[in-house]
Scaffold this motif. Structure first.
Motif, PDB file in Angstrom:
ATOM      1  N   LEU A  39       0.834  -1.208   0.000  1.00 23.74           N
ATOM      2  CA  LEU A  39       0.000   0.000   0.000  1.00 23.74           C
ATOM      3  C   LEU A  39       0.870   1.260   0.000  1.00 23.74           C
ATOM      4  CD1 LEU A  39      -2.736   1.436   0.252  1.00 23.74           C
ATOM      5  CD2 LEU A  39      -2.596   1.110   2.731  1.00 23.74           C
ATOM      6  N   ALA A  40       1.926   1.267   0.837  1.00 16.85           N
ATOM      7  CA  ALA A  40       2.813   2.437   0.911  1.00 16.85           C
ATOM      8  C   ALA A  40       3.472   2.721  -0.439  1.00 16.85           C
ATOM      9  CB  ALA A  40       3.880   2.210   1.979  1.00 16.85           C
ATOM     10  N   LEU A  41       3.918   1.664  -1.121  1.00 13.16           N
ATOM     11  CA  LEU A  41       4.537   1.826  -2.436  1.00 13.16           C
ATOM     12  C   LEU A  41       3.512   2.317  -3.470  1.00 13.16           C
ATOM     13  CD1 LEU A  41       6.761  -1.387  -2.470  1.00 13.16           C
ATOM     14  CD2 LEU A  41       7.581   0.971  -2.364  1.00 13.16           C
ATOM     15  N   GLY A  42       2.273   1.830  -3.347  1.00 11.64           N
ATOM     16  CA  GLY A  42       1.208   2.290  -4.237  1.00 11.64           C
ATOM     17  C   GLY A  42       0.910   3.761  -4.049  1.00 11.64           C
ATOM     18  N   ILE A  43       0.905   4.217  -2.793  1.00 10.57           N
ATOM     19  CA  ILE A  43       0.681   5.638  -2.507  1.00 10.57           C
ATOM     20  C   ILE A  43       1.831   6.479  -3.060  1.00 10.57           C
ATOM     21  CG2 ILE A  43       0.545   7.331  -0.630  1.00 10.57           C
ATOM     22  CD1 ILE A  43      -0.992   5.231   0.983  1.00 10.57           C
ATOM     23  N   MET A  44       3.052   5.928  -3.027  1.00  8.48           N
ATOM     24  CA  MET A  44       4.198   6.624  -3.611  1.00  8.48           C
ATOM     25  C   MET A  44       4.012   6.809  -5.118  1.00  8.48           C
ATOM     26  SD  MET A  44       7.396   4.896  -1.551  1.00  8.48           S
ATOM     27  CE  MET A  44       8.655   5.807  -2.451  1.00  8.48           C
ATOM     28  N   LEU A  79       0.615   6.123 -13.901  1.00  7.63           N
ATOM     29  CA  LEU A  79       0.994   5.999 -12.490  1.00  7.63           C
ATOM     30  C   LEU A  79      -0.225   6.125 -11.580  1.00  7.63           C
ATOM     31  CD1 LEU A  79       4.269   8.150 -12.415  1.00  7.63           C
ATOM     32  CD2 LEU A  79       4.092   5.657 -12.354  1.00  7.63           C
ATOM     33  N   LEU A  80      -1.120   7.073 -11.909  1.00  7.56           N
ATOM     34  CA  LEU A  80      -2.330   7.251 -11.109  1.00  7.56           C
ATOM     35  C   LEU A  80      -3.218   6.010 -11.175  1.00  7.56           C
ATOM     36  CD1 LEU A  80      -3.246  10.953 -11.992  1.00  7.56           C
ATOM     37  CD2 LEU A  80      -2.391  10.087  -9.806  1.00  7.56           C
ATOM     38  N   GLY A  81      -3.335   5.426 -12.374  1.00  7.66           N
ATOM     39  CA  GLY A  81      -4.137   4.214 -12.529  1.00  7.66           C
ATOM     40  C   GLY A  81      -3.565   3.058 -11.737  1.00  7.66           C
ATOM     41  N   ALA A  82      -2.241   2.865 -11.852  1.00  9.36           N
ATOM     42  CA  ALA A  82      -1.586   1.768 -11.116  1.00  9.36           C
ATOM     43  C   ALA A  82      -1.673   1.994  -9.612  1.00  9.36           C
ATOM     44  CB  ALA A  82      -0.128   1.657 -11.553  1.00  9.36           C
ATOM     45  N   GLY A  83      -1.437   3.241  -9.165  1.00  7.38           N
ATOM     46  CA  GLY A  83      -1.508   3.543  -7.735  1.00  7.38           C
ATOM     47  C   GLY A  83      -2.901   3.350  -7.164  1.00  7.38           C
ATOM     48  N   SER A  84      -3.931   3.758  -7.924  1.00  7.83           N
ATOM     49  CA  SER A  84      -5.320   3.589  -7.475  1.00  7.83           C
ATOM     50  C   SER A  84      -5.690   2.113  -7.383  1.00  7.83           C
ATOM     51  CB  SER A  84      -6.278   4.301  -8.446  1.00  7.83           C
ATOM     52  OG  SER A  84      -6.004   5.669  -8.517  1.00  7.83           O
ATOM     53  N   LEU A  85      -5.267   1.327  -8.374  1.00 12.13           N
ATOM     54  CA  LEU A  85      -5.549  -0.111  -8.369  1.00 12.13           C
ATOM     55  C   LEU A  85      -4.865  -0.788  -7.192  1.00 12.13           C
ATOM     56  CD1 LEU A  85      -6.840  -2.542  -9.794  1.00 12.13           C
ATOM     57  CD2 LEU A  85      -4.780  -2.716 -11.220  1.00 12.13           C
ATOM     58  N   ILE A  86      -3.626  -0.380  -6.899  1.00 17.66           N
ATOM     59  CA  ILE A  86      -2.889  -0.946  -5.764  1.00 17.66           C
ATOM     60  C   ILE A  86      -3.582  -0.599  -4.450  1.00 17.66           C
ATOM     61  CG2 ILE A  86      -0.743  -0.724  -4.445  1.00 17.66           C
ATOM     62  CD1 ILE A  86       0.695  -0.468  -7.183  1.00 17.66           C
ATOM     63  N   THR A  87      -4.031   0.661  -4.322  1.00 23.32           N
ATOM     64  CA  THR A  87      -4.723   1.077  -3.089  1.00 23.32           C
ATOM     65  C   THR A  87      -6.006   0.279  -2.885  1.00 23.32           C
ATOM     66  OG1 THR A  87      -3.836   3.319  -3.395  1.00 23.32           O
ATOM     67  CG2 THR A  87      -5.678   3.052  -1.859  1.00 23.32           C
ATOM     68  N   CYS A 110      -6.196 -12.605  -7.292  1.00 25.65           N
ATOM     69  CA  CYS A 110      -6.372 -12.403  -8.740  1.00 25.65           C
ATOM     70  C   CYS A 110      -5.971 -10.986  -9.139  1.00 25.65           C
ATOM     71  CB  CYS A 110      -7.819 -12.676  -9.140  1.00 25.65           C
ATOM     72  SG  CYS A 110      -8.316 -14.397  -9.010  1.00 25.65           S
ATOM     73  N   PHE A 111      -6.360  -9.999  -8.320  1.00 23.56           N
ATOM     74  CA  PHE A 111      -5.972  -8.615  -8.584  1.00 23.56           C
ATOM     75  C   PHE A 111      -4.457  -8.444  -8.481  1.00 23.56           C
ATOM     76  CE2 PHE A 111     -10.414  -7.173  -8.042  1.00 23.56           C
ATOM     77  CZ  PHE A 111     -10.465  -6.203  -9.032  1.00 23.56           C
ATOM     78  N   GLN A 112      -3.860  -9.160  -7.536  1.00 16.65           N
ATOM     79  CA  GLN A 112      -2.407  -9.092  -7.388  1.00 16.65           C
ATOM     80  C   GLN A 112      -1.697  -9.567  -8.654  1.00 16.65           C
ATOM     81  OE1 GLN A 112      -0.335  -7.893  -5.271  1.00 16.65           O
ATOM     82  NE2 GLN A 112      -1.604  -7.385  -3.524  1.00 16.65           N
ATOM     83  N   VAL A 113      -2.205 -10.642  -9.237  1.00 17.15           N
ATOM     84  CA  VAL A 113      -1.629 -11.161 -10.486  1.00 17.15           C
ATOM     85  C   VAL A 113      -1.787 -10.123 -11.598  1.00 17.15           C
ATOM     86  CG1 VAL A 113      -1.805 -12.956 -12.253  1.00 17.15           C
ATOM     87  CG2 VAL A 113      -2.007 -13.571  -9.837  1.00 17.15           C
ATOM     88  N   LEU A 114      -2.973  -9.473 -11.653  1.00 17.97           N
ATOM     89  CA  LEU A 114      -3.228  -8.447 -12.660  1.00 17.97           C
ATOM     90  C   LEU A 114      -2.275  -7.268 -12.494  1.00 17.97           C
ATOM     91  CD1 LEU A 114      -4.983  -7.193 -14.932  1.00 17.97           C
ATOM     92  CD2 LEU A 114      -6.512  -6.342 -13.142  1.00 17.97           C
ATOM     93  N   VAL A 115      -2.111  -6.797 -11.250  1.00 21.99           N
ATOM     94  CA  VAL A 115      -1.202  -5.681 -10.974  1.00 21.99           C
ATOM     95  C   VAL A 115       0.239  -6.083 -11.286  1.00 21.99           C
ATOM     96  CG1 VAL A 115      -0.296  -4.153  -9.178  1.00 21.99           C
ATOM     97  CG2 VAL A 115      -2.720  -4.686  -9.230  1.00 21.99           C
ATOM     98  N   PHE A 116       0.579  -7.340 -10.981  1.00 26.93           N
ATOM     99  CA  PHE A 116       1.936  -7.840 -11.235  1.00 26.93           C
ATOM    100  C   PHE A 116       2.271  -7.741 -12.723  1.00 26.93           C
ATOM    101  CE2 PHE A 116       5.149 -11.128 -11.946  1.00 26.93           C
ATOM    102  CZ  PHE A 116       6.035 -10.874 -10.914  1.00 26.93           C
ATOM    103  N   VAL A 117       1.330  -8.162 -13.568  1.00 22.65           N
ATOM    104  CA  VAL A 117       1.539  -8.089 -15.025  1.00 22.65           C
ATOM    105  C   VAL A 117       1.677  -6.625 -15.462  1.00 22.65           C
ATOM    106  CG1 VAL A 117       0.498  -8.555 -17.281  1.00 22.65           C
ATOM    107  CG2 VAL A 117       0.335 -10.260 -15.463  1.00 22.65           C
ATOM    108  N   THR A 118       0.838  -5.747 -14.882  1.00 20.16           N
ATOM    109  CA  THR A 118       0.902  -4.320 -15.209  1.00 20.16           C
ATOM    110  C   THR A 118       2.246  -3.730 -14.814  1.00 20.16           C
ATOM    111  OG1 THR A 118      -1.483  -4.127 -14.831  1.00 20.16           O
ATOM    112  CG2 THR A 118      -0.234  -2.083 -14.897  1.00 20.16           C
ATOM    113  N   GLN A 119       2.721  -4.110 -13.620  1.00 17.03           N
ATOM    114  CA  GLN A 119       3.991  -3.591 -13.134  1.00 17.03           C
ATOM    115  C   GLN A 119       5.170  -4.077 -13.969  1.00 17.03           C
ATOM    116  OE1 GLN A 119       2.352  -1.162 -11.002  1.00 17.03           O
ATOM    117  NE2 GLN A 119       4.495  -1.289 -10.479  1.00 17.03           N
TER     118      GLN A 119
END
Length: 271
Positions: A39-44, A79-87, A110-119
Motif C-alpha cells: 500500500l505504501a509503495l502504491g501511494i508513492m 501511475l495514477l491508474g496503477a496507484g489507485s488499483l494498488i490502493t 487475482c488482482f495481485q496477479v493483474l497488478v503484477f503483469v501491469t507492473q
C-alpha cells in the motif's frame, strides 16, 4: 475405556485446531505487514503521478504539458491508474485477511496477479521510451531558449521563469553552454545574455554583461542527472512492488490453505 479414548481424540483434535488457528494468525500477520508495504509503495506511485501532473514549478511537467506530444500526461495517468488499483487491492486484502473471507482473499490474489503483469509492462515501456522522451526533452529546452524573451509570447513566461531558476540555482547557462543564447533573436543586442546566467539580481530577461562574467557551463548535465534520478526512483518503486507482490501472493495462498484447514475442525459449540 471408551470415554478415555474419546477424551484423547478430543484433545488431539483441539491441539490440531489450535495449531492450525495459530498458523492462520501468523499468516494473517505477515500478509498484513507485506500488504502495508504494498500500500505504501502504491501511494508513492500515486504521489509521483500527481506531482508530475499538477506541479507547475517542475520544468519537465511544464515543458510537456502542452503541444502534440504529452508524455507527462500519459506517464501521470499510468501511475495514477496503477496507484489507485494498488490502493483498492490493498484495502481488499486487509478486509479479506481480517475477516478471513475466502472469496475476498481469492479475488485479492487475482488482482495481485493483474497488478503484477501491469507492473512488469511499466518498466519495459519506460526503458523503450526513455531515449524518445529524453530527445523530446532536449528539443523542448532548445525551443524555450529560442522563444525566451519574446514579448508576443507572454503565455510562455512560466517556462522562462523556471529556466531562469534552473540557470541561477545551478550556476549554468543554456543547455550545452552559454553560446547557445546566440541563437536567441529576442535580444536588443547580440552581446546580451539572460540575467539568470550571471550573479545579477536584476529581474529582467536580458542583461548587458561581459562574456567572462557569465556562467560558461551548460545545464544539460544537471538536467540529465535530474531526469535519470527520477527514472531510477520510479524504477526502484516498481521493482520493490514486484518483489513485495511475490511475497503477498505466496502469503495469500498460504493463508487461504490454512483457513480451509481451520474450517474443517468443528467449533466447540457444535460438539
Amino acid at each position: 475405556m471408551f470415554t478415555e479414548d474419546t477424551r484423547q481424540l478430543q484433545l488431539k483434535t483441539e491441539n490440531r485446531k489450535m495449531k492450525t488457528r495459530n498458523k492462520v494468525l501468523a499468516w494473517k500477520y505477515y500478509l498484513n505487514v507485506f500488504n502495508g508495504i504494498f500500500l505504501a509503495l502504491g501511494i508513492m506511485l500515486l504521489t509521483f503521478g500527481l506531482w508530475l501532473l499538477f506541479d507547475r514549478n517542475n520544468l519537465f511537467s511544464v515543458l510537456f504539458s502542452s503541444g502534440e506530444n504529452q508524455p507527462v500526461s500519459c506517464i501521470s495517468f499510468m501511475l495514477l491508474g496503477a496507484g489507485s488499483l494498488i490502493t483498492f487491492t490493498s484495502a481488499m486484502g486487509f478486509i479479506g485477511s481480517v475477516q478471513e473471507t475466502k472469496c475476498l482473499l481469492a479475488t485479492y490474489m487475482c488482482f495481485q496477479v493483474l497488478v503484477f503483469v501491469t507492473q512488469i509492462t511499466m518498466p519495459v515501456l519506460v526503458f523503450l521510451k526513455k531515449e524518445v522522451v529524453h530527445h523530446q526533452w532536449n528539443k523542448r529546452i532548445d525551443e524555450v531558449i529560442s522563444e525566451y524573451g519574446n514579448k508576443s509570447l507572454a503565455e510562455k513566461e512560466l517556462e522562462w521563469n523556471i529556466l531562469n531558476a534552473v540557470q541561477h540555482n545551478m550556476e549554468c547557462c543554456g543547455r550545452y553552454d552559454v553560446t547557445q543564447w546566440e541563437k536567441n533573436k529576442n535580444k536588443e543586442s547580440s552581446t546580451q545574455i539572460p540575467c539568470s546566467c550571471t550573479k545579477s539580481s536584476l529581474k529582467e530577461w536580458f542583461c548587458d554583461v561581459p562574456r567572462n562574467s557569465t556562467y560558461s557551463m551548460g545545464c544539460e548535465r544537471y538536467l540529465d542527472t535530474w531526469f535519470e534520478n527520477n527514472v531510477l526512483i520510479l524504477t526502484g518503486i516498481n521493482i520493490s512492488l514486484l518483489i513485495t507482490q511475490i511475497f503477498v501472493i505466496k502469503l495469500t495462498m498460504q493463508l487461504l490453505r490454512n483457513i480451509r484447514k481451520n474450517n474443517i475442525w468443528p467449533d466447540e459449540s457444535d460438539e
